[in-house]
Design a protein around this motif. Structure first.
Motif, PDB file in Angstrom:
ATOM      1  N   LYS A 291      -4.995   4.884   1.803  1.00 34.77           N
ATOM      2  CA  LYS A 291      -4.095   4.310   2.827  1.00 34.77           C
ATOM      3  C   LYS A 291      -4.760   4.416   4.199  1.00 34.77           C
ATOM      4  O   LYS A 291      -4.972   5.522   4.707  1.00 34.77           O
TER       5      LYS A 291
ATOM      6  N   PRO B  39       0.064   4.120   7.602  1.00 34.40           N
ATOM      7  CA  PRO B  39       0.909   4.154   6.400  1.00 34.40           C
ATOM      8  C   PRO B  39       2.390   4.351   6.735  1.00 34.40           C
ATOM      9  O   PRO B  39       2.736   5.118   7.637  1.00 34.40           O
TER      10      PRO B  39
ATOM     11  N   ILE C 299       3.581   5.767   0.115  1.00 40.49           N
ATOM     12  CA  ILE C 299       2.257   6.370   0.228  1.00 40.49           C
ATOM     13  C   ILE C 299       1.634   6.656  -1.150  1.00 40.49           C
ATOM     14  O   ILE C 299       0.412   6.732  -1.286  1.00 40.49           O
TER      15      ILE C 299
ATOM     16  N   LEU D 188      -0.248  -1.906  -0.248  1.00 38.67           N
ATOM     17  CA  LEU D 188      -0.316  -1.241   1.054  1.00 38.67           C
ATOM     18  C   LEU D 188       0.957  -1.570   1.818  1.00 38.67           C
ATOM     19  O   LEU D 188       1.276  -2.757   1.993  1.00 38.67           O
TER      20      LEU D 188
ATOM     21  N   LEU E  77       2.228  -0.841   5.479  1.00 40.11           N
ATOM     22  CA  LEU E  77       1.778  -0.255   6.741  1.00 40.11           C
ATOM     23  C   LEU E  77       2.797  -0.541   7.845  1.00 40.11           C
ATOM     24  O   LEU E  77       3.288  -1.672   7.970  1.00 40.11           O
TER      25      LEU E  77
END
Ligand code: COA
Length: 182
Positions: free
Chosen positions: A7, A19, A60, A66, A68
């Motif tokens: 991450k 993250p 996470i 991903l 974010l």
């Protein structure tokens, strides 16, 4: 292990992508209940606060995507989120989505965050294609995606039903070879 297992924290000129974590739940909760964001992203589902809490706490640990947070570089304030999902390792392809809160829109944040995440993802040689869907009425988003290098490649006709009428979804993508040449 996939390209999205590690991450990253990605620092741009005015924003940082980092993250998503449990303490982001209040901000994400506010955003998923924003009517305009729901229209622009075609979100029909209603979420409970508990679902959002669990969602933020577990992002996470997800190997194949991903999630974010987009935060202000100067003070860390929440601006929205970017997501890489639908990782298809056989075809080296993934999906992208972004949603900024209303106060963050229209001042360059979306362009910068989209560029940063596309650069990060396509800098991994395992990824060849990043695609997204955008509704025909979302001219601002379509403009930003084109500016970053996404190409419109097709129409999902009347894929969204919203406000008592159907709307088309446009499929856009950017390929590694275009990103390199851009
Ligand atoms: C879509 C989104 C990510 C764009 O980010 P943003 O920070 O608002 O956009 P920026 O300020 O970086 O850039 C906006 C650009 O669109 C242009 N624009 C604004 N309204 C426009 C419109 N109606 N038609 C065409 N272009 C428009 C601006 O002029 C600017 O272009 P320029 O930089 O070339 O002058 C953001 O607005 C957002 O998250 N919206 C809510 C959720 C959403 O729509 N998500 C996308 C779902 S596919």
């Amino acid at each position: 292990m996939s390209p999205f297992t590690p991450k990253p924290t990605i620092t741009g000129e005015t924003v940082v992508l980092r993250p998503l974590v449990a303490t982001d739940a209040q901000d994400l909760w506010d955003d998923v209940n924003d009517d305009e964001a729901r229209r622009l992203t075609g979100t029909h589902a209603d979420f409970t606060r508990d679902q959002i809490d669990r969602w933020c706490a577990t992002r996470i640990d997800q190997d194949d995507r991903l999630d974010l947070a987009v935060v202000d570089r100067s003070d860390g304030a929440w601006l929205g989120e970017v997501v890489i999902h639908d990782w298809d390792p056989d075809n080296r392809s993934c999906g992208f989505r972004i949603a900024l809160r209303s106060a963050a829109r229209g001042r360059g944040v979306g362009t910068e965050a989209t560029k940063l995440v596309v650069d990060h993802v396509l800098s991994d040689p395992e990824v060849n294609r990043v695609s997204l869907e955008v509704f025909d009425f979302n001219e601002r988003a379509r403009h930003v995606y084109r500016k970053v290098g996404f190409v419109e490649e097709g129409t999902l006709r009347e894929a969204l039903w919203w406000g008592d009428e159907p709307h088309d979804a446009i499929v856009m993508s950017i390929l590694r070879r275009e990103w390199r040449s851009g």
